[in-house]
Design a protein around this motif. Sequence first.
Motif, short mmCIF file in Angstrom:
data_model
loop_
_atom_site.label_atom_id
_atom_site.label_comp_id
_atom_site.label_asym_id
_atom_site.label_seq_id
_atom_site.Cartn_x
_atom_site.Cartn_y
_atom_site.Cartn_z
N LYS A 128 0.82 -1.22 0.00
CA LYS A 128 0.00 0.00 0.00
C LYS A 128 0.86 1.27 0.00
N ASP A 141 0.72 4.07 -2.91
CA ASP A 141 0.42 5.47 -2.62
C ASP A 141 1.54 6.38 -3.10
N ARG A 156 -1.60 4.01 7.97
CA ARG A 156 -3.06 3.95 7.83
C ARG A 156 -3.76 5.05 8.65
#
Length: 617
Positions: free
Chosen positions: A478, A482, A562
Amino acid sequence: MGRRFFSPLTSDAVRPSENAAPSAGESAQGRVAPDPSLGALIGGETLRALFQPLVSLSAGSIFGYEAQLRGPAGSRLESPGALFRQAAVEHAVEELEFAALRAARRCWEAQAPPGRRFVNFGTHSLLHLVGRGGIDRFLAAITAEDLPATNLVIELTGHERVRDVRSLRRIVDALRAHGVAIALDDFGDGRSSLRLWAELQPEFVKIDQFFVKDIGRHSYKVQTMKALLQIAPTLGGQLVAGGIESEQEATILRDLGLPYGQGYYFGRPEETPSHAIAPLALASLKKREIAVLASFATSIAQDISAEHLINEIAPITPEMNNAQVIERFQQNPSHHAYAVVQDGAPIGLVNRRVLMDRYAQPFHRELFGQRSCCVFMNEAPQLLERSATCEQMMQMLTSSDQRYLTDGFIIVDGGRYVGLGTGEQLVRLVTESRLEAARHANPLTFLPGNIPINEHIDRLLRGAGPFTACYCDLNHFKPFNDQYGYWRGDEMIRLLAGVLVTTTDNRRDFVGHVGGDDFLVLFQSPDWQQRCEKIIGVFNDRALQLYDPGAIERGGIEAEDRDGRPAFFPLTTLSIGAVCALPRAFQRPEEVAAAAAVAKRRAKRSHQGLWIDEGRR
């Protein structure tokens, strides 16, 4: 030597005379004799039959033999094709058909192979001969006390369209009354029909070898076999797959549920038939490993190439001037561009719009009309090999050089010009292929999705053989996605898919894409652990190429976690959780998937790359 059985329809013109030349190899002086005439072969006893076994795919045993006609060895009329071509010339096809029956009977009497006896016979010949000579005379040519009709299968060749189906049905019913079975030959070759199958309700239907060859590579052939298996109970008859030539073809057909098969893989036509199939073929049928079926999406990806985009437009040469090229464009309004080719290799591309715009400017016609077309050509056009895959064409779509949308591109074969493609064609082909693939699999990788994954696990469980389920997931993906954007993220996912596919055995191992960066590999290869370790090493090494040099030097990237807080994330690597499943360790596919997911989580926490669930061994 057996008794001679002459066709009641054979005329004196095709019977051998007493002074006929000896057959090949029987010259009194020891020299090779000239080829016998067709009439001599039909009326004599030099025609012969070779026997090819038909095999039960589930039991691995021979259940019958097909008698295949041959002429004298080494003669011009040795092959059945040569015999029937000559018979057509001499208007003696029916006589040859009947002679083939007699030859098969003689050879069966001499060899006495067990099981069913398949003999070929044309539908039109059957209608004429039985209609004129009667069933009893027909059966007398092929049956005997030790060769009962109950073991006989008349294989109706499907080379002619049958018009009088009602009469054919009456003859078939009469043959059945004597215990003879019927087979429909070469079903699916375009000349046999579902109606004939439904009308005759044959005991056997032999599927044309086109649907068997390379069935492991073509999903539509798998789907065709499944469809035939579904309608067979309704229309009647057991299926026989013809032309089986490889272990993969044999095991796929066995796993699909085809009852019988025939082909060189089990045995070639021989004068002395073997009573057992080859040991290697028997071993392959007895294996508990299941075949890996081709997915529809994978077939799409394999079948689509730049070959579909070729527009065969004659190129221009550097010697042509701009005025000549303008004239060529005016003569061919649909041509968007011309490739400039020298010694067969493209050196540039002249775009219609670019050339016309330049030519429309003041004095350009006078200044550049007689100059070489190379003046206004694109010296670095996009080149695409004609064998380029859908994935490679997708890379062109996402490249930084987007001139192909207006200029088009050049298609080459080993560097030599073959034609032009347009940006519109490229976008349409890739888009349509991905939309079609999305109906059956993940559109990003073309790998089977969740439904085919569950179907394959279910087949593994029913096969009751050992297998290993390996759940593959990326670490720190992730933050990478990103940081670099979804295009680079997609590239990393495709990289993993490519490593999985190239490192596994497509005959034994199934690769599925669960979604996102999650993949499931179902191994039957005994060296699965070594393959997993190689997959991890190769992927981790190649994934570095997707990072910039600074990130590689630092060993990771700065990104938000996150919760939106800045954090440092290591470079993306691969974790694999493996579950070894012995027979009856699991009952349902979802149990296997759940256990593999647990193993994956433990692999990620352990930071070891590969984690094995020892409790399932």
